[in-house]
Design an enzyme around this catalytic site. Sequence first.
Site, PDB file in Angstrom:
ATOM      1  N   CYS A 151      20.538  31.351  87.992  1.00 17.53           N
ATOM      2  CA  CYS A 151      20.429  32.774  87.672  1.00 17.53           C
ATOM      3  C   CYS A 151      21.631  33.469  88.304  1.00 17.53           C
ATOM      4  O   CYS A 151      22.486  32.798  88.892  1.00 17.53           O
ATOM      5  CB  CYS A 151      19.096  33.378  88.116  1.00 17.53           C
ATOM      6  SG  CYS A 151      18.856  33.611  89.875  1.00 17.53           S
ATOM      7  N   HIS A 189      19.293  16.375 104.494  1.00 25.36           N
ATOM      8  CA  HIS A 189      18.407  16.784 105.584  1.00 25.36           C
ATOM      9  C   HIS A 189      17.111  17.431 105.121  1.00 25.36           C
ATOM     10  O   HIS A 189      16.100  17.346 105.824  1.00 25.36           O
ATOM     11  CB  HIS A 189      19.127  17.755 106.516  1.00 25.36           C
ATOM     12  CG  HIS A 189      20.237  17.113 107.279  1.00 25.36           C
ATOM     13  ND1 HIS A 189      20.964  17.799 108.227  1.00 25.36           N
ATOM     14  CD2 HIS A 189      20.764  15.866 107.245  1.00 25.36           C
ATOM     15  CE1 HIS A 189      21.882  16.999 108.744  1.00 25.36           C
ATOM     16  NE2 HIS A 189      21.782  15.824 108.151  1.00 25.36           N
TER      17      HIS A 189
END
Length: 142
Positions: A65, A98
């Site tokens: 977006c 991570h």
Amino acid sequence: MTLAIGNDHAGTQYKFEIVKLLENKGHKVLNFGTDTDESMDYPDSIHPVANAVENGEADLGITICGSGNGAQMAANKHQGIRAALCWNNELVALARLHNNANILSIPARFVSLQQALGFVELFVTTEFEGGRHQTRIDKIPC
């Protein structure tokens, strides 16, 4: 790999190019986004992406977006989703390494098409490190 993609009017052109890139690399793409530049409400295309990833229909998702924020916020309402808003390669890599992000949120009005394509390639090819990071991931859902 199967990827779900969703976008609003600000991300239509990027979506077309990302789909081409992914299909050329042999991936299956589920397209939940708009194919026009006419204004539309981003949650209408983002929730189906999150549902597809959450229920295993897609391995990963990509949302696009204008700012990337609305798409990320909508996707992250789903308990099984870890959507990451990324605007450089380091953030993309760390989101996968991570955080085991399963949706990449791209801010189309703030990155170039070439950057976005690079982010997608990096997102799809980077594996979660696990280990100490899994303990943290397990604490995310409410």
